[in-house]
Scaffold this motif. Structure first.
Motif, PDB file in Angstrom:
ATOM      1  N   ALA A  46       0.827  -1.211   0.000  1.00  0.00           N
ATOM      2  CA  ALA A  46       0.000   0.000   0.000  1.00  0.00           C
ATOM      3  C   ALA A  46       0.858   1.257   0.000  1.00  0.00           C
ATOM      4  CB  ALA A  46      -0.934  -0.005   1.212  1.00  0.00           C
ATOM      5  N   ARG A  47       1.967   1.222   0.721  1.00  0.00           N
ATOM      6  CA  ARG A  47       2.833   2.401   0.712  1.00  0.00           C
ATOM      7  C   ARG A  47       3.410   2.636  -0.671  1.00  0.00           C
ATOM      8  NH1 ARG A  47       8.168   3.547   4.445  1.00  0.00           N
ATOM      9  NH2 ARG A  47       8.936   1.736   3.300  1.00  0.00           N
ATOM     10  N   GLU A  48       3.820   1.538  -1.335  1.00  0.00           N
ATOM     11  CA  GLU A  48       4.373   1.674  -2.680  1.00  0.00           C
ATOM     12  C   GLU A  48       3.319   2.187  -3.659  1.00  0.00           C
ATOM     13  OE1 GLU A  48       6.608  -1.077  -6.091  1.00  0.00           O
ATOM     14  OE2 GLU A  48       6.059  -1.939  -4.156  1.00  0.00           O
ATOM     15  N   ARG A  49       2.102   1.655  -3.564  1.00  0.00           N
ATOM     16  CA  ARG A  49       1.042   2.066  -4.473  1.00  0.00           C
ATOM     17  C   ARG A  49       0.591   3.506  -4.195  1.00  0.00           C
ATOM     18  NH1 ARG A  49      -3.795  -0.367  -6.603  1.00  0.00           N
ATOM     19  NH2 ARG A  49      -2.608  -2.306  -6.865  1.00  0.00           N
ATOM     20  N   SER A  50       0.438   3.838  -2.925  1.00  0.00           N
ATOM     21  CA  SER A  50      -0.129   5.140  -2.571  1.00  0.00           C
ATOM     22  C   SER A  50       0.875   6.275  -2.671  1.00  0.00           C
ATOM     23  CB  SER A  50      -0.687   5.100  -1.145  1.00  0.00           C
ATOM     24  OG  SER A  50       0.373   4.958  -0.206  1.00  0.00           O
ATOM     25  N   GLN A  51       2.164   5.933  -2.531  1.00  0.00           N
ATOM     26  CA  GLN A  51       3.228   6.952  -2.491  1.00  0.00           C
ATOM     27  C   GLN A  51       3.004   7.908  -1.320  1.00  0.00           C
ATOM     28  OE1 GLN A  51       3.777   8.778  -6.419  1.00  0.00           O
ATOM     29  NE2 GLN A  51       2.896   6.936  -7.358  1.00  0.00           N
ATOM     30  N   ALA A  52       2.312   7.420  -0.313  1.00  0.00           N
ATOM     31  CA  ALA A  52       1.985   8.244   0.847  1.00  0.00           C
ATOM     32  C   ALA A  52       2.886   7.888   2.024  1.00  0.00           C
ATOM     33  CB  ALA A  52       0.524   8.038   1.238  1.00  0.00           C
ATOM     34  N   LYS A  53       2.839   8.712   3.030  1.00  0.00           N
ATOM     35  CA  LYS A  53       3.423   8.357   4.319  1.00  0.00           C
ATOM     36  C   LYS A  53       2.421   7.444   5.008  1.00  0.00           C
ATOM     37  CE  LYS A  53       4.758  10.221   8.828  1.00  0.00           C
ATOM     38  NZ  LYS A  53       4.867  11.447   9.663  1.00  0.00           N
TER      39      LYS A  53
ATOM     40  N   GLU B 169      -0.789  -6.422  21.391  1.00  0.00           N
ATOM     41  CA  GLU B 169      -0.194  -7.754  21.467  1.00  0.00           C
ATOM     42  C   GLU B 169       0.753  -8.057  20.307  1.00  0.00           C
ATOM     43  OE1 GLU B 169      -4.147  -7.785  23.590  1.00  0.00           O
ATOM     44  OE2 GLU B 169      -3.340  -6.965  21.727  1.00  0.00           O
ATOM     45  N   MET B 170       0.547  -7.405  19.163  1.00  0.00           N
ATOM     46  CA  MET B 170       1.336  -7.707  17.973  1.00  0.00           C
ATOM     47  C   MET B 170       2.312  -6.606  17.611  1.00  0.00           C
ATOM     48  SD  MET B 170      -1.769  -9.363  15.759  1.00  0.00           S
ATOM     49  CE  MET B 170      -0.789  -9.589  14.303  1.00  0.00           C
ATOM     50  N   ALA B 171       2.313  -5.535  18.378  1.00  0.00           N
ATOM     51  CA  ALA B 171       3.108  -4.360  18.014  1.00  0.00           C
ATOM     52  C   ALA B 171       4.599  -4.655  17.945  1.00  0.00           C
ATOM     53  CB  ALA B 171       2.843  -3.235  19.006  1.00  0.00           C
ATOM     54  N   SER B 172       5.100  -5.444  18.880  1.00  0.00           N
ATOM     55  CA  SER B 172       6.535  -5.721  18.910  1.00  0.00           C
ATOM     56  C   SER B 172       6.997  -6.413  17.633  1.00  0.00           C
ATOM     57  CB  SER B 172       6.863  -6.588  20.139  1.00  0.00           C
ATOM     58  OG  SER B 172       8.228  -6.947  20.146  1.00  0.00           O
ATOM     59  N   ILE B 173       6.236  -7.423  17.189  1.00  0.00           N
ATOM     60  CA  ILE B 173       6.580  -8.132  15.951  1.00  0.00           C
ATOM     61  C   ILE B 173       6.441  -7.200  14.754  1.00  0.00           C
ATOM     62  CG2 ILE B 173       5.801  -9.944  14.371  1.00  0.00           C
ATOM     63  CD1 ILE B 173       5.195 -11.677  16.761  1.00  0.00           C
ATOM     64  N   ALA B 174       5.377  -6.415  14.737  1.00  0.00           N
ATOM     65  CA  ALA B 174       5.130  -5.530  13.592  1.00  0.00           C
ATOM     66  C   ALA B 174       6.213  -4.467  13.444  1.00  0.00           C
ATOM     67  CB  ALA B 174       3.765  -4.868  13.734  1.00  0.00           C
ATOM     68  N   ARG B 175       6.779  -4.025  14.545  1.00  0.00           N
ATOM     69  CA  ARG B 175       7.803  -2.970  14.472  1.00  0.00           C
ATOM     70  C   ARG B 175       9.021  -3.403  13.661  1.00  0.00           C
ATOM     71  NH1 ARG B 175       6.638   1.218  18.012  1.00  0.00           N
ATOM     72  NH2 ARG B 175       5.214   0.662  19.719  1.00  0.00           N
ATOM     73  N   ARG B 176       9.277  -4.703  13.600  1.00  0.00           N
ATOM     74  CA  ARG B 176      10.450  -5.184  12.851  1.00  0.00           C
ATOM     75  C   ARG B 176      10.156  -5.352  11.365  1.00  0.00           C
ATOM     76  NH1 ARG B 176      10.514  -8.411  17.320  1.00  0.00           N
ATOM     77  NH2 ARG B 176       9.971 -10.310  16.200  1.00  0.00           N
ATOM     78  N   MET B 177       8.916  -5.138  10.970  1.00  0.00           N
ATOM     79  CA  MET B 177       8.524  -5.297   9.579  1.00  0.00           C
ATOM     80  C   MET B 177       8.752  -3.981   8.842  1.00  0.00           C
ATOM     81  SD  MET B 177       4.702  -6.330   8.238  1.00  0.00           S
ATOM     82  CE  MET B 177       4.120  -4.641   8.439  1.00  0.00           C
ATOM     83  N   SER B 178       9.119  -4.079   7.582  1.00  0.00           N
ATOM     84  CA  SER B 178       9.290  -2.878   6.774  1.00  0.00           C
ATOM     85  C   SER B 178       7.960  -2.489   6.135  1.00  0.00           C
ATOM     86  CB  SER B 178      10.330  -3.131   5.679  1.00  0.00           C
ATOM     87  OG  SER B 178       9.896  -4.160   4.799  1.00  0.00           O
ATOM     88  N   GLY B 179       7.916  -1.295   5.553  1.00  0.00           N
ATOM     89  CA  GLY B 179       6.748  -0.929   4.760  1.00  0.00           C
ATOM     90  C   GLY B 179       5.863   0.145   5.351  1.00  0.00           C
ATOM     91  N   PHE B 180       6.267   0.754   6.474  1.00  0.00           N
ATOM     92  CA  PHE B 180       5.485   1.846   7.034  1.00  0.00           C
ATOM     93  C   PHE B 180       6.445   2.887   7.588  1.00  0.00           C
ATOM     94  CE2 PHE B 180       5.931  -1.469  10.235  1.00  0.00           C
ATOM     95  CZ  PHE B 180       6.434  -0.765  11.321  1.00  0.00           C
ATOM     96  N   ASP B 181       5.929   4.080   7.819  1.00  0.00           N
ATOM     97  CA  ASP B 181       6.759   5.196   8.273  1.00  0.00           C
ATOM     98  C   ASP B 181       6.631   5.473   9.762  1.00  0.00           C
ATOM     99  OD1 ASP B 181       7.755   6.311   5.547  1.00  0.00           O
ATOM    100  OD2 ASP B 181       5.591   6.054   5.281  1.00  0.00           O
ATOM    101  N   ALA B 182       5.500   5.088  10.331  1.00  0.00           N
ATOM    102  CA  ALA B 182       5.277   5.283  11.762  1.00  0.00           C
ATOM    103  C   ALA B 182       4.294   4.237  12.242  1.00  0.00           C
ATOM    104  CB  ALA B 182       4.745   6.690  12.035  1.00  0.00           C
ATOM    105  N   ILE B 183       4.330   3.968  13.544  1.00  0.00           N
ATOM    106  CA  ILE B 183       3.422   2.980  14.117  1.00  0.00           C
ATOM    107  C   ILE B 183       2.751   3.587  15.344  1.00  0.00           C
ATOM    108  CG2 ILE B 183       5.109   1.887  15.658  1.00  0.00           C
ATOM    109  CD1 ILE B 183       3.867  -0.835  14.816  1.00  0.00           C
ATOM    110  N   THR B 184       1.488   3.264  15.516  1.00  0.00           N
ATOM    111  CA  THR B 184       0.739   3.705  16.685  1.00  0.00           C
ATOM    112  C   THR B 184      -0.095   2.536  17.181  1.00  0.00           C
ATOM    113  OG1 THR B 184      -0.775   5.418  17.526  1.00  0.00           O
ATOM    114  CG2 THR B 184      -1.228   4.543  15.337  1.00  0.00           C
ATOM    115  N   LEU B 185      -0.448   2.547  18.444  1.00  0.00           N
ATOM    116  CA  LEU B 185      -1.170   1.429  19.040  1.00  0.00           C
ATOM    117  C   LEU B 185      -2.661   1.714  19.101  1.00  0.00           C
ATOM    118  CD1 LEU B 185       1.223   0.491  21.992  1.00  0.00           C
ATOM    119  CD2 LEU B 185       1.162  -0.432  19.672  1.00  0.00           C
ATOM    120  N   ARG B 186      -3.436   0.668  18.920  1.00  0.00           N
ATOM    121  CA  ARG B 186      -4.886   0.801  19.003  1.00  0.00           C
ATOM    122  C   ARG B 186      -5.270   1.375  20.363  1.00  0.00           C
ATOM    123  NH1 ARG B 186      -8.387  -4.564  18.386  1.00  0.00           N
ATOM    124  NH2 ARG B 186      -7.301  -4.672  16.380  1.00  0.00           N
ATOM    125  N   GLY B 187      -6.142   2.354  20.336  1.00  0.00           N
ATOM    126  CA  GLY B 187      -6.552   3.010  21.569  1.00  0.00           C
ATOM    127  C   GLY B 187      -5.841   4.315  21.808  1.00  0.00           C
TER     128      GLY B 187
END
Length: 389
Positions: free
Chosen positions: A151-158, A166-184
């Motif tokens: 989606a980042r490649e297609r959208s050319q967006a930030k 519960e999944m944030a720690s694993i997701a942080r090591r994944m590429s493909g996003f510019d920032a991460i925030t937690l639900r809530g």
């Protein structure tokens, strides 16, 4: 209520009870004569479609469901039912569009996000910020995280990824996003949004696009892997993680879960099983079936980081349809999945592999409720796997 209405209501009640029990052929026999003229109550056609699906005759149910949608375009649960049939049959083009009605159901309205920004439609939006947020179960999120980078490649967006704690720690090591925030939490400002499971519709995902790059797209923590490597080292032979029951509150749990005793035929010399079962069935591992060498790891599993590390240190996962299956697939780890006759839409039909995960193998029921046949095939495959390894 008229006599006709009362009779119809009684028939529907009886039919629904039979469908829950997997007795679709009996329901079909009940309603077919009432529809022989080609016309009849909408509810009877809906029962016939369900009866065919329960028998695994999903392709036959499709035209009936399409007719119902044409007759009742505003009845959104009917559209959602059609979406699951379309996706199960591999018709992604229309299936994803109809899947957009998933928040029309009584049990899903509570999880719909009310976002005061437009939903991304798949077009490039350079210079803007796209919020992608998870929405449903853990397995869904593991499965569709792969599309964040696309989606980042297609959208050319930030891209800002909002994900559960519960999944944030694993997701942080994944590429493909510019920032991460937690639900809530209050996310940073954004221009458009998209639910993670709406990305396929926005991007026009096709079967041929799967599994996509990179694969695998998730990794386990090296220090957790080392911890679990030492924990498992004393156990000889083939190391097999196992899981037999899903979340009891899941709509389809009675259809997908089994008892630990059902897995008894898997027991064989040279194989050590490791329970990663969590929830109400966790304690069952303390009394394994006779002859099964089963070690319970469940009390030691703190989070998905531990589960990911275990999956990377065992030889194989054998499981019912569950979130660890999706985690194993996303990690590129081997997993064997035992599926009911009418599986969740993502597993398609008539194949023992899945385009979503090259490392995952499927073992399907051929008769409603006959887990014994599935387990026997898994046991034979395990013997062969042990011999080959």
């Amino acid at each position: 209520m008229s006599d006709v209405g009362g009779t119809l209501k009684a028939l529907e009640t009886q039919a629904q009870a039979l469908l829950v029990a997997g007795r679709g052929a009996e329901v079909e026999a009940m309603v077919r004569p009432l529809l022989a003229s080609g016309s009849g109550a909408v509810s009877l056609w809906a029962l016939l479609a369900q009866a065919l699906r329960v028998q695994g005759r999903v392709a036959e149910a499709r035209p009936i469901q399409e007719m119902l949608v044409d007759a009742l375009p505003g009845h959104l649960p009917t559209r959602f039912d059609l979406s699951e049939t379309l996706l199960l049959l591999g018709d992604f083009d229309r299936g994803w569009r109809e899947y957009g009605y998933r928040y029309s159901l009584a049990h899903t309205t509570r999880i719909e996000r009310k976002v005061q920004r437009p939903r991304w439609d798949g077009r490039p939006i350079p210079g803007q910020t796209l919020l992608i947020h998870d929405e449903q179960g853990y397995g869904d999120t593991f499965q569709f995280l792969r599309m964040v980078a696309w989606a980042r490649e297609r959208s050319q967006a930030k891209v800002v990824l909002e994900i559960n704690h519960e999944m944030a720690s694993i997701a942080r090591r994944m590429s493909g996003f510019d920032a991460i925030t937690l639900r809530g939490e209050l996310p940073p400002p954004f221009d458009v949004h998209c639910e993670m499971m709406s990305l396929p519709m926005a991007m026009g995902l096709k079967l041929g696009d799967l599994p996509g790059d990179p694969m695998p797209y998730l990794t386990a923590l090296p220090d957790r892997r080392e911890t679990w490597r030492r924990r498992l080292a004393p156990h000889a032979g083939l190391k097999v993680a196992c899981l037999w029951a899903g979340r009891p509150t899941h709509m389809n749990d009675a259809n997908r879960s089994v008892s630990l005793a059902t897995l008894a035929p898997l027991a064989q010399d040279g194989v050590t099983f490791f329970s990663i079962q969590k929830g109400p069935s966790e304690g069952d591992a303390l009394a394994p079936p006779p002859g099964m060498n089963l070690v319970s790891l469940s009390p030691e599993i703190r989070d998905f980081e531990d589960t990911a590390a275990i999956l990377c240190e065992v030889d194989l996962l054998i499981s019912i349809d569950s979130s660890p299956v999706h985690l194993a697939g996303a990690l590129g780890r081997p997993a064997w999945v035992m599926l009911p006759l009418l599986p969740d839409w993502r597993w398609l039909q008539g194949r023992d592999d899945t385009p979503w995960y090259p490392s995952v193998r499927l073992f399907r029921q051929t008769e409603w409720g006959r887990w014994d046949q599935v387990v026997d095939r898994v046991a034979a495959a395990l013997t062969e796997h042990k011999r080959a390894g």
